[in-house]
Design an enzyme around this catalytic site. Structure first.
Site, PDB file in Angstrom:
ATOM      1  N   GLU A  56      15.646  -7.394  18.385  1.00 30.84           N
ATOM      2  CA  GLU A  56      17.084  -7.691  18.330  1.00 30.84           C
ATOM      3  C   GLU A  56      17.867  -6.361  18.378  1.00 30.84           C
ATOM      4  OE1 GLU A  56      17.857  -9.463  14.509  1.00 30.84           O
ATOM      5  OE2 GLU A  56      19.908 -10.038  14.993  1.00 30.84           O
ATOM      6  N   LYS A 128      22.900 -15.559  19.716  1.00 33.45           N
ATOM      7  CA  LYS A 128      22.316 -15.971  18.435  1.00 33.45           C
ATOM      8  C   LYS A 128      23.179 -17.023  17.736  1.00 33.45           C
ATOM      9  CE  LYS A 128      20.463 -13.802  14.185  1.00 33.45           C
ATOM     10  NZ  LYS A 128      20.262 -12.489  13.535  1.00 33.45           N
ATOM     11  N   CYS A 166      15.806 -13.606  15.622  1.00 31.79           N
ATOM     12  CA  CYS A 166      15.601 -13.312  14.201  1.00 31.79           C
ATOM     13  C   CYS A 166      15.834 -14.527  13.288  1.00 31.79           C
ATOM     14  CB  CYS A 166      16.449 -12.112  13.791  1.00 31.79           C
ATOM     15  SG  CYS A 166      15.761 -11.274  12.330  1.00 31.79           S
TER      16      CYS A 166
END
Ligand code: ACM
Length: 286
Positions: A56, A128, A166
């Protein structure tokens, strides 16, 4: 593109879609996009993979002091420096790459995103969805949904690759949505600071019958009083929930395994139980 057939294959296997999956774990230099890209370019030249997953925010670092600092480093996609250079690295080395970056959308909104590029060019971006802790003050929650893309893996085969970033690991719905959309491999760029994810990813892989590639970063970053240390431990899991390869919790590490994507096709748990078709979504949202 490399020949992805593993050493122990037989001539009968040539139609089996093998793919070499890799992560690269490292500590990006903070706010130094060009320096990080130069480093990644050198690393990829020495290696062999069909799909490489990077962490990330791998060209900027993570712990932005404030929204102004993030806005200065955020890039447009696909015209920004990270995407353009990743397209070059992918085509020169015959590898598809998933890389996390700070994205400035066309309307100026800032997203914690990951791009997918193949040797043929830019394929797409994931923004995300589940923002972690202070990320909520800096980024917009993602609006891309959970896209799945086809990448070439050799011998005329493709692999279907979905992306989550993540903290999305904490929400089983993310990996499940990607599996329902046909992902064989989930690419998972990460900047983990808690230790639970490496224990959970084998479960995400098994419950969805997919391969997962978690690329976490290492090192520490400080902003004023706040110090974060990233936990490394990158790993690749298979549809049986086995860890095929894993990295230590610190240090730079390239990890790669050649897998048979066919293992992600059978979703049968017993002769009469299917991981996806036996779901009862009519009962789940009560
Ligand atoms: C995280 O989502 N970067 C913990």
């Amino acid at each position: 593109m490399r020949n992805s057939t593993p050493e122990n294959s037989t001539p009968e296997d040539v139609d089996t879609p093998f793919a070499r999956l890799a992560y690269y774990q490292f500590a990006p230099a903070y706010m130094a996009v060009g320096e990080n890209l130069d480093h990644l370019e050198r690393v990829v030249q020495r290696q062999d993979a069909d799909l490489l997953v990077l962490p990330e925010l791998c060209t900027s670092g993570y712990l932005f002091r404030d929204a102004g600092e993030l806005a200065r480093i955020a890039e447009s996609v696909p015209d920004g420096e990270t995407t353009r250079r990743m397209v070059g690295i992918a085509s020169e080395n015959g590898v598809s790459i998933v890389a996390g970056l700070a994205e400035r959308g066309s309307d100026g909104r800032l997203f914690n995103s990951a791009i997918l590029v193949s040797p043929r060019g830019f394929l797409g971006v994931y923004r995300k969805v589940h923002l972690f802790d202070r990320e909520k003050e800096l980024f917009e929650p993602g609006d891309s949904g959970f896209p799945v893309f086809d990448i070439p893996v050799g011998a005329g085969h493709t692999a279907r690759v979905g992306i989550m970033i993540c903290f999305d690991w904490q929400f089983p719905e993310a990996a499940r949505t990607l599996a329902l959309r046909g992902a064989e491999v989930i690419a998972h760029p990460s900047n983990l600071i808690l230790d639970k994810c490496p224990r959970t990813m084998p479960v995400r892989a098994q419950e969805n019958g997919v391969f997962t590639v978690t690329a976490n970063r290492t090192g520490s970053e400080r902003a004023g009083e706040v110090l974060v240390t990233f936990t490394g431990s990158s790993l690749i899991c298979d549809p049986a929930g086995q860890v095929r390869i894993g990295a230590p919790d610190r240090g730079e590490e390239w990890g790669a395994v050649t897998v048979d994507l066919g293992e992600a096709h059978s979703k049968m748990v017993t002769p009469s139980n299917h991981l996806l078709y036996d779901r009862r979504p009519d009962l789940y949202d009560r």
